[in-house]
Design an enzyme around this catalytic site. Structure first.
Site, short mmCIF file in Angstrom:
data_model
loop_
_atom_site.label_atom_id
_atom_site.label_comp_id
_atom_site.label_asym_id
_atom_site.label_seq_id
_atom_site.Cartn_x
_atom_site.Cartn_y
_atom_site.Cartn_z
N PHE A 45 41.97 36.58 49.48
CA PHE A 45 41.78 37.62 50.49
C PHE A 45 43.03 37.70 51.35
CE2 PHE A 45 37.28 39.17 50.87
CZ PHE A 45 36.82 38.61 49.68
N PHE A 95 24.14 33.96 41.66
CA PHE A 95 24.25 32.99 42.76
C PHE A 95 25.25 31.87 42.44
CE2 PHE A 95 19.61 34.28 43.83
CZ PHE A 95 20.05 35.36 44.54
N THR A 113 33.70 40.49 40.50
CA THR A 113 35.07 41.00 40.48
C THR A 113 35.96 40.11 39.63
OG1 THR A 113 34.65 41.87 42.69
CG2 THR A 113 36.95 41.74 42.01
N TRP A 172 41.09 41.87 42.57
CA TRP A 172 40.59 42.98 43.36
C TRP A 172 41.72 43.99 43.61
CZ3 TRP A 172 41.09 46.02 47.58
CH2 TRP A 172 39.95 46.73 48.02
N LYS A 229 32.39 37.04 42.61
CA LYS A 229 32.19 36.50 41.26
C LYS A 229 32.25 37.61 40.20
CE LYS A 229 28.23 35.08 40.58
NZ LYS A 229 26.99 34.47 40.99
N LYS A 288 24.95 48.34 51.68
CA LYS A 288 26.12 48.73 50.90
C LYS A 288 26.53 47.59 49.99
CE LYS A 288 28.07 52.07 54.08
NZ LYS A 288 28.95 53.06 53.44
N ALA A 342 17.91 35.56 40.15
CA ALA A 342 18.38 34.21 39.85
C ALA A 342 17.56 33.16 40.60
CB ALA A 342 19.86 34.08 40.17
N ARG A 377 25.27 41.46 34.10
CA ARG A 377 23.95 41.98 34.43
C ARG A 377 24.03 43.44 34.88
NH1 ARG A 377 22.52 38.01 38.96
NH2 ARG A 377 24.79 38.05 39.07
#
Lengths: 565, 565
Positions: free
Chosen positions: B387, B307, B79, B415, B77, B111, B279, B100
């Site tokens: 993806f 979220f 990205t 991405w 989201k 990570k 959230a 945020r």
């Protein structure tokens, strides 16, 4: 500062001052735009690139400001430090100031900042006394990341066999919060971790603060962080940060905090305000990085050490000089008539009344610190920080006494007049530096590294405090053996003693004699690189008073601080 | 992101990117040098003066990015938010991003940053993910100053009659530290204060974070801080910050943290990264100050909410819009083939295998969120974040399904390609904004302020989650009465529910039906201005995993971050 003639508060004077953009200040000392990182228009950090480029520049002269044992009457050591820097610049010297950065926590409690006072202040004082450039927050974070990683290690199986009862690493917070002194954590069952006793120190008492202040670069920082001992295993051997494998993460959290912060005084003298360890549990001096940068960037650097010469200056000279690779060319020993009278027995309520007898008696405290500085082989000037209540008779008596002792003395009025009020002091300091220059350099540490910890402590207690002897508790004796066993005995000693007295009894003012110093406990701070010797209860987490300063604080509609000091 | 074609990590891409000085970015959006305060060369805060000067400028368009219920497969989201902003700029629109700011604590654990990924990132990502401009440290400090002042008030005589057993204000720390979830403080006898139970939340769960994010200016911040309830007296009436008289001090500690932070994307799109409340326990959106500034400074603003649409978007639309005084002109609903397949029953290990059946079944989750957005009357576009493992058959099936539903859909590759990968999405968003512009504005809140708290909760549970009904625990029922009694019932509701499911059972994926939502507890957050309704255990202090990310972190000799993500 109600005893002063002027009725403006420090924050009023500060907010009425016109600052120069910090780039202009940087230019003054030969730093280019790319050598600094701005934090708003009036604060900047010096980059690592700039630091490494100045590596081979010849050092300027170093002046250390220290004082007699502090009293509630106030000595104004920071004020003299700032005013002296300003005075050097008025004399045409290229001078800088290198001071500690204040902890935010105590500002919530008692009024009184750590950025000088009156017309001898570093600015912007609101920022410096609040979050500044975030250094102390970064230290808090690194300290508590380590704590979380220790408890997580135990929770996840405790492969290292850490004895949870023998964890010496405490959590920290930059707040005066007595309720966090002793806590039990990890409650609530297996999912919440392993219950154990813990406590919070104020961040400036964290070993990481001392480590940051003694590191000479990022690699040294990492090395020191690696070797911090966080507790002991079930087999009683020490556990280090390196054993946990988290020195890289801690270094990463501190990568910006290690860079010195550039600000300015009211008179635009460049000042590096960086690092602020306690002067009892730690060594009480600003960072090696900042002092070193100032020595490279100017011809004369004024710096200060915490509390009186028995604590701050002793540690500056025995501990910081070893990490810095330089020593003071002159020392300024600050005293006030008021504080000397308190050392001579006058009560705080009576200080506005002339009392030559109390003054004369109190001078013995000053005398002892003069002897200490002579033992270190550093030349010094006495600075009398003048208050409006000081009478002519008192001031004359004080000056005569100094002349009888054959030491230089100067009456300073930097609080009221800024640099102009410190011109005489500055000239006298320059004079002893010049004289010193033509002679053999007499500076010496009071002990060698090879001396045992026990002997190092005795050397300080007898030579600096004037103690008759030193006694070690059963616990301390056992710890001396451990220190030998773990091969830490080559480290310098960092004494934790009350600042108010030369002895370990805070009420014993003046120049106590025939007293015994009792060492109750030793705390190895292997990352910082010293062994702390505790002579009594040392407060590492202050509390708030019944009417905290926070009650008076506010912000106006433009975001300007109100009631900060 | 191992499923991606390229093998560079986010931090490698970020560190290889050439940033523009932040003054240049500021100039792009019409900010002068005096309108910003630099924090190093690539970060700046916008001054209050600049904020008040832009007060009357007409707002740009607002685009909210939300998603289906998150899964471990990742939705991207943030990205998409970054990539969409970049795409708008490529199309010649004057666009900004408002996101945020991430909490430091979790970066020590797992990570994965919160600054986008691949070629759709905000920079400097290391700074943003570590201390950034110190906002979160300031919030931690204000939170814990309040705690210290509460305990000090009790210690100094407890004039207000605070019941130490009923203090609801917890301490906070920006760290994943499970051992601090439940603690006992004030141990050690009368000098250390009054022993009581307490706990630490992660700072982003502090009410002060929510307050900061919903405040429209410094005065509003102070007003909200004043009305925060910290616990109850012995007579069971609430105690506020105003009762303690410390709202000025807390505001002072936050005076810089309230200013929005300006940074840039890899493609130099201006981005405001400011505020980051949870959230669940809070409303999960960036600050009103930042969104508002972005709306004034650009023609189109891309923002996101935490979220899925059941939590973040619902709260954005029911809570944040009331404080902001504006609402989205369009919504982007992000989904991935992988996440939809997980919602359809495919296990995480099998996601690289084509599974049209699981995809079709999982689409019901997407469908439910589409219905929710329709209820709010906001037009939306579906963004499929592509993806490398997505098969043509899967992508075709997904696109066909969207077309059958009559909704705009776009395949995005931000991405891998940055803004270029989001051009189609950007065009489709512009199209629905234009269409919308020509029609009556259909946006409506799902409930009015006058509705009871019970009814507000039911409205959300039934209309947004698809629940059959809502049950209230005995405790919650009692609290509903108290909320009436203390006249808090006009406030919006902030639901604390698992993010993984539309229901209150994290394992119930897809589109659950016939379920009951159970409200276990209510927590009045009067400063933030909402009543939190807890549907289950809500984690407000994460723990570290068995192999924390901290183990991989380091700094090179130039101070560059290693192993951050």
């Amino acid at each position: 500062m109600s005893v002063r003639a002027k009725h403006q508060s420090d924050i009023e004077i500060a907010q009425a001052s016109k600052l120069k953009p910090i780039n202009e200040i940087a230019e003054l000392i030969g730093l280019k735009q790319e050598d600094i990182e701005l934090y708003g228009p009036y604060k900047a950090k010096i980059t690592y690139e700039a630091m490494s480029q100045m590596k081979d520049v010849k050092n300027g002269k170093l002046v250390l400001v220290t004082s007699i044992n502090p009293t509630p009457a106030g000595e104004g050591k920071s004020t003299v430090t700032v005013g002296l820097g300003d005075a050097f610049n008025l004399l045409g010297e290229k001078a800088m100031i290198a001071m500690r950065e204040p902890s935010l926590g105590p500002t919530m409690g008692m009024k009184g900042g750590a950025t000088g006072g009156g017309y001898a202040q570093v600015l912007p004082m609101e920022d410096i006394n609040l979050h500044f450039t975030g250094d102390i927050h970064a230290i808090t974070t690194a300290n508590n990341a380590l704590s979380a990683l220790i408890d997580n290690h135990i929770h996840q199986g405790n492969a290292l066999g850490i004895d949870a009862r023998r964890i010496t690493w405490k959590r920290s917070i930059d707040m005066n919060d007595r309720a966090l002194r002793q806590v039990v954590i990890g409650l609530g069952g297996p999912v919440q971790g392993v219950p154990r006793e813990d406590g919070f120190d104020i961040t400036v008492a964290s070993e990481i603060m001392a480590v940051l202040c003694l590191s000479k670069d990022l690699q040294d920082l990492k090395k020191r962080l690696s070797s911090m001992v966080i507790g002991y295993k079930y087999d009683r051997t020490p556990v280090t940060v390196k054993d946990l494998g988290v020195e890289g993460a801690l270094t990463l959290l501190l990568k910006d905090a290690l860079k010195p912060n550039l600000v300015q005084t009211i008179e635009h003298t460049p000042a590096l305000i960086h690092g602020g360890p306690f002067a009892n549990i730690a060594h009480g001096c600003n960072s090696v990085m900042a002092t070193n940068a100032a020595l490279k960037l100017s011809d004369i650097v004024v710096t200060e050490a915490g509390f009186g010469a028995d604590l701050g200056a002793e540690k500056f000279l025995n501990i910081k000089t070893r990490a810095l690779g330089a020593h003071p060319d002159a020392v300024v020993l600050v005293a006030t008539v008021r504080a000397l009278k308190m050392h001579g027995g006058q009560s705080k309520g009576d200080l506005n009344t002339e009392d030559l007898q109390a003054l004369e008696k109190g001078l013995q405290n000053l005398k002892k610190h003069m002897e200490t500085l002579e033992k270190f082989g550093v030349p010094f000037v006495i600075a009398i920080n003048r208050f409006i209540t000081d009478t002519d008779l008192e001031l004359n008596a004080l000056q005569k006494w100094c002349e009888d002792q054959g030491v230089a003395v100067s009456l300073t009025e930097v609080w009221e007049h800024g640099g102009k009020g410190g011109l005489d002091l500055a000239q006298k300091v320059l004079k002893i530096i010049d004289k010193h220059e033509n002679h053999f350099n007499h500076f010496n540490h009071l002990y060698n590294e090879e001396t045992s910890i026990e002997e190092k402590i005795k050397t300080i207690a007898i030579n600096v405090y004037g103690a008759k002897n030193v006694e070690f508790s059963v616990k301390a004796k056992k710890q001396l053996n451990e220190i030998d066993k773990f091969e830490w005995a080559h480290l310098p000693v960092c004494m934790a003693k009350t600042q108010y007295s030369l002895s370990d009894d805070a009420k014993n003012l003046g120049r106590p004699e025939d007293f015994i110093i009792t060492i109750r406990e030793l705390r190895p701070k292997i990352g910082a690189g010293f062994i702390v010797a505790l002579t009594g209860e040392v407060m590492t987490m202050p509390g708030l008073p019944s009417q905290p300063a926070a009650y008076q604080m506010d912000v106006d509609e433009q975001g300007k601080a109100i009631g900060l000091f």
